[in-house]
Design an enzyme around this catalytic site. Sequence first.
Site, PDB file in Angstrom:
ATOM      1  N   LEU A  39       0.789  -1.138   0.010  1.00 22.11           N
ATOM      2  CA  LEU A  39      -0.185   0.057  -0.111  1.00 22.11           C
ATOM      3  C   LEU A  39       0.936   1.238  -0.148  1.00 22.11           C
ATOM      4  O   LEU A  39       1.897   1.406   0.634  1.00 22.11           O
ATOM      5  CB  LEU A  39      -0.809   0.055   1.184  1.00 22.11           C
ATOM      6  CG  LEU A  39      -2.306  -0.886   1.222  1.00 22.11           C
ATOM      7  CD1 LEU A  39      -2.827  -0.677   2.521  1.00 22.11           C
ATOM      8  CD2 LEU A  39      -3.040  -0.422  -0.032  1.00 22.11           C
ATOM      9  N   ASP A  40       0.704   2.209  -0.752  1.00 25.41           N
ATOM     10  CA  ASP A  40       1.315   3.456  -0.852  1.00 25.41           C
ATOM     11  C   ASP A  40       1.230   4.152   0.657  1.00 25.41           C
ATOM     12  O   ASP A  40       0.187   4.055   1.308  1.00 25.41           O
ATOM     13  CB  ASP A  40       0.711   4.543  -1.686  1.00 25.41           C
ATOM     14  CG  ASP A  40       1.100   4.085  -3.333  1.00 25.41           C
ATOM     15  OD1 ASP A  40       2.053   3.054  -3.656  1.00 25.41           O
ATOM     16  OD2 ASP A  40       0.518   4.379  -4.305  1.00 25.41           O
ATOM     17  N   PRO A  41       2.321   4.913   0.870  1.00 24.50           N
ATOM     18  CA  PRO A  41       2.025   5.671   2.154  1.00 24.50           C
ATOM     19  C   PRO A  41       0.858   6.389   2.517  1.00 24.50           C
ATOM     20  O   PRO A  41       0.408   6.481   3.489  1.00 24.50           O
ATOM     21  CB  PRO A  41       3.374   6.714   2.088  1.00 24.50           C
ATOM     22  CG  PRO A  41       4.180   6.017   1.372  1.00 24.50           C
ATOM     23  CD  PRO A  41       3.390   5.352   0.189  1.00 24.50           C
TER      24      PRO A  41
END
Length: 309
Positions: A39-41
Site C-alpha cells: 500500500l502506498d504511504p
Amino acid sequence: MSPPGLVVVDKPAGMTSHDVVGRCRRIFATRRVGHAGTLDPMATGVLVLGVERATKILGLLTAAAKSYSATIRLGQATSTDDAEGDVVRSVDARHLTSQAIEAAVGGLRGDIHQVPSTVSAIKVAGKRAYKLVREGQAVELPARPVRIDRFEVRDLRAAGECVDVDVEVDCSSGTYVRALARDLGAALGVGGHLTALRRTRVGRFGLEQAYGLDELAECPRLSYSLDEACLLIFGRRDLSADEAEAAGNGRALAAAAAGNGRALAAAGIDGVYAACAPDGRVIALLRDEGARTRSVVVIRPATMQDGTS
C-alpha cells in the site's frame, strides 16, 4: 518464538508497508514478518502480514482480488497520479455532469488494458520505475491486462474548479487505482488524480478482521493461525498418514502411501489446495497437474509433524 499465522492490519496513512512490517517485527519479537501487497504511504486499510512460517504463503495472497474506497479529483492531473505529486495540469471541471462521469466510469469496467502509474514499484531493466523517475529518466510502462469488476460512483461534490468523486472499486491483482483516476480524468478531458485511498479487502480478508497497530502493541495476537488461514483461503484435501509424511518431505509427486513409488493422484480441486494430515493439521499446499499433484509450499515439514506447531 511467535506462533505462525496471519495478521490483518489496518494500515494508517503516512506509513510505508515496510514501516508496518518493521513495527510488527518488534511487536511479535521476530524478524520473520512479511506483507502481501504493498500500500502506498498515503493509503490506509487492509494489509495482510505473515508471521514466522506463514510468510511462505504470502506470495499466493498477492494474486488475490482487492477492494477499495477512493476519492478521485477531476480537473487536476499530477506527476504521480495521486495527491503526493506536483500538479502538472489544471482544467475547470465544473461543467461535468453526473451522467458524463457515470458514462466514463462505465467505460473503465470489465477487462481492460491499463498502463501502470510511472511512479510505481514495477521494475524496468532491473530498477524500480519510481527510482528511474526520481533520477529524471523518462519511463514508459507497457499496458497490461487487469479486470475491474466494480467501479461505482458513491458521491460527487464541488472542490473549487474541480469535482471530487467518491468511488468503490473491486479489481484484480495488479490494478493501480491511481491509474484508474488518471484514466477517468483523461476520458473526460480534464485530467484526474487520486486524493484518498482505503483498501477494504484482500481476498477473504476485510477491515472487519483488521487490527490497528496500537491494538497489536497492547495485545499482540494473530488474526488467524497458519492452519486457519490455509483452510480459509484454499480448498481442503485429507491425506493418509503415509501421504502426509511424503507431502511434508516435499515429495507429493511420488507420495507412496504403501511405499510403492506411485504418485499421489490428483484431487480434482481447482487451483492450490491445503493437504491435511489425519489430525487436521495442514501439511502442504498442493496443486493438481494432470493426473498427479505438485507441491507448492510445504507448510509443516515432516521433521515437525511429531510436534504440535
